[in-house]
Design an enzyme around this catalytic site. Structure first.
Site, PDB file in Angstrom:
ATOM      1  N   THR A  58      -1.017  -4.016   7.842  1.00  0.00           N
ATOM      2  CA  THR A  58       0.202  -3.931   8.644  1.00  0.00           C
ATOM      3  C   THR A  58       0.576  -2.481   8.926  1.00  0.00           C
ATOM      4  O   THR A  58       0.247  -1.584   8.137  1.00  0.00           O
ATOM      5  CB  THR A  58       1.357  -4.607   7.875  1.00  0.00           C
ATOM      6  N   ASP A  59       1.321  -2.269  10.015  1.00  0.00           N
ATOM      7  CA  ASP A  59       1.837  -0.923  10.302  1.00  0.00           C
ATOM      8  C   ASP A  59       2.977  -0.550   9.353  1.00  0.00           C
ATOM      9  O   ASP A  59       3.389   0.609   9.303  1.00  0.00           O
ATOM     10  CB  ASP A  59       2.293  -0.803  11.760  1.00  0.00           C
ATOM     11  N   GLU A  60       3.478  -1.531   8.585  1.00  0.00           N
ATOM     12  CA  GLU A  60       4.618  -1.245   7.701  1.00  0.00           C
ATOM     13  C   GLU A  60       4.237  -0.291   6.580  1.00  0.00           C
ATOM     14  O   GLU A  60       5.115   0.299   5.941  1.00  0.00           O
ATOM     15  CB  GLU A  60       5.213  -2.557   7.163  1.00  0.00           C
ATOM     16  N   LYS A 106       0.827  -3.936   0.345  1.00  0.00           N
ATOM     17  CA  LYS A 106      -0.229  -3.839   1.379  1.00  0.00           C
ATOM     18  C   LYS A 106      -0.838  -2.432   1.376  1.00  0.00           C
ATOM     19  O   LYS A 106      -2.043  -2.269   1.545  1.00  0.00           O
ATOM     20  CB  LYS A 106       0.339  -4.171   2.767  1.00  0.00           C
ATOM     21  N   TYR A 118       6.729  -5.615  -0.164  1.00  0.00           N
ATOM     22  CA  TYR A 118       5.613  -6.120   0.652  1.00  0.00           C
ATOM     23  C   TYR A 118       4.753  -4.970   1.168  1.00  0.00           C
ATOM     24  O   TYR A 118       3.523  -4.959   0.962  1.00  0.00           O
ATOM     25  CB  TYR A 118       6.150  -6.942   1.838  1.00  0.00           C
TER      26      TYR A 118
END
Ligand code: NAD
Ligand code: TYD
Length: 361
Positions: free
Chosen positions: A133-135, A162, A158
């Site tokens: 993810t870009d998060e 990741k 989260y």
């Protein structure tokens, strides 16, 4: 081509499995533990296909991973299985640490064991795609985009889990030579999206005349990508991407949350007229703890090096998505009964005084 997809009963995983089985004609093995977010019904389109198999297994179970991989003998592993919802990770992070970090480690080790026993040609052709993810990059201000070189700075349990899994995947390439590629994508939306995330939750609440909870002032920005565009990107990245590299995936569709919610209301008002505009259902609620202000992806590397382009704009994709939810109650009704849309992810300090959302207006 023989491909294992972990998390293939989830939102993005099932879109990827449909693409690989139906459009590409690959032999696909879906591995999925069927957590609350996993749904065999999402694989209905491929369940009778001779080129698709399903194994219910946990990626943290090394013995099960060894057996599944050895039996299927894949050319590629595409790893999507994860706990994926930020609000749930705030309420309780244990499953995120277990699946996203320990599970990814376990799968990398199982893949390495299998890969190291392959003949030379198969060994050099093998690929492991770690889907992320870009998060992991944290939060942007008003300007700028996430590039592949942006330093990691995750905010939520989260995104931290990741980020850890991305580092493991990269380390397995650098240390053991496992042919790993990593992709980092922006927020997805589309059919078969579990109704806890902003877009499906808003569609179903608006259809049912319930309140539409918007966190904070609704000015947080996400960069939305239609899920089938992501599925195609993943296939292209594992096919043509360079080993050890990261590819960012995004469709240049930045929107403030409030504009996303208003757009969904407008599309629904057009399709089914009501007494009052559905945007009257919007309710601003207590903000998410650690809420990232803005995400935006620079997908130039994927576009120029690998030739991928998003097919959908936000407006075309959101209309398709709203229509899909209107026409596919068979899919979401059982999930809605299991999870009724109540607010998740408030810390104790923020729970007191927070209005209850998702209730009938
Ligand atoms: P999802 O929550 O819809 O699906 C996750 C799937 O993984 C489910 O089918 C679940 O049953 C399965 N799973 C969970 N734990 C497992 C375990 N221990 N063993 C085996 N299977 C397990 O998630 P999604 O939105 O489809 O996301 C898929 C991947 O893409 C994730 O890795 C996520 O981090 C990443 N991603 C998601 C988005 C997004 O907007 N949804 C954006 C970028 C990247
Ligand atoms: P979400 O769909 O949970 O994805 P992510 O947190 O991974 O970006 O949330 C998207 C945005 O919408 C995020 O800024 C939080 C916000 N949001 C709301 O305003 N209301 C909601 O009910 C939910 C679930 C999210």
């Amino acid at each position: 081509m023989r491909v294992i997809v972990t998390g293939g009963a989830g939102f993005i995983g099932s879109a990827l499995v449909r693409h690989l089985v139906l459009d590409k004609g690959y032999d696909v093995l879906t591995i999925d533990a069927l957590t609350y977010a996993g749904c065999e019904a999402s694989l209905r389109a491929v369940q009778d296909k001779a080129n698709h198999r399903f194994v219910k297994a946990d990626i943290c179970d090394r013995a099960a991973m060894d057996v599944a991989i050895a039996d299927f003998a894949p050319d590629r592993i595409m790893h999507l299985a994860a706990e994926s919802h930020v609000d749930r990770s705030i309420t309780g992070a244990a499953d995120f640490i277990q699946t996203n970090i320990v599970g990814t480690f376990t799968l990398l080790e199982a893949a390495r064991g299998y890969w190291s026993g392959l003949e030379a040609d198969a060994k050099s052709a093998f690929r492991f795609l770690h889907v992320s993810t870009d998060e992991v990059y944290g939060s942007l201000g008003d300007e700028g985009l996430f590039e592949e070189t942006t330093p990691y700075d995750p905010s939520s349990p989260y995104s931290a889990s990741k980020a850890a899994s991305d580092h493991l995947a990269k380390a397995w390439e650098r240390t053991y030579g496992l042919p790993v590629v990593v992709s980092n994508c922006s927020n997805n939306y589309g059919p078969y999206h579990f109704p806890e995330k902003l877009i499906p939750l808003t569609i179903l609440n608006a259809m049912e005349g319930r309140r539409l909870p918007v966190y904070g002032k609704g000015d947080n920005v996400r960069d939305w990508l239609f899920v089938d565009d992501h599925a195609r990107a993943l296939d292209i990245i594992i096919e043509k991407g360079r080993v050890g590299e990261t590819y960012n995936v995004g469709g240049r569709n930045e929107r403030q949350n409030i504009d996303v919610v208003r757009r969904i209301c407008a599309v629904l008002d057009q399709l089914i007229s009501g007494d009052t505009p559905r945007e009257n259902l919007i309710e601003f609620v207590t903000d998410r703890p650690g809420h990232d202000a803005r995400y935006a992806i620079d997908a130039t590397k994927l576009e120029t090096e690998l030739g991928w382009r998003a097919h959908e704009t936000f407006d075309t994709g959101i209309e398709k998505t709203v229509r899909w939810y209107l026409e596919n109650q068979w899919w979401w009704q059982p999930l809605r009964e299991k999870y009724d849309g109540r607010r998740l992810g408030l810390t104790a300090a923020k729970i007191s005084g927070a209005p209850i959302t998702g209730t009938p207006a």
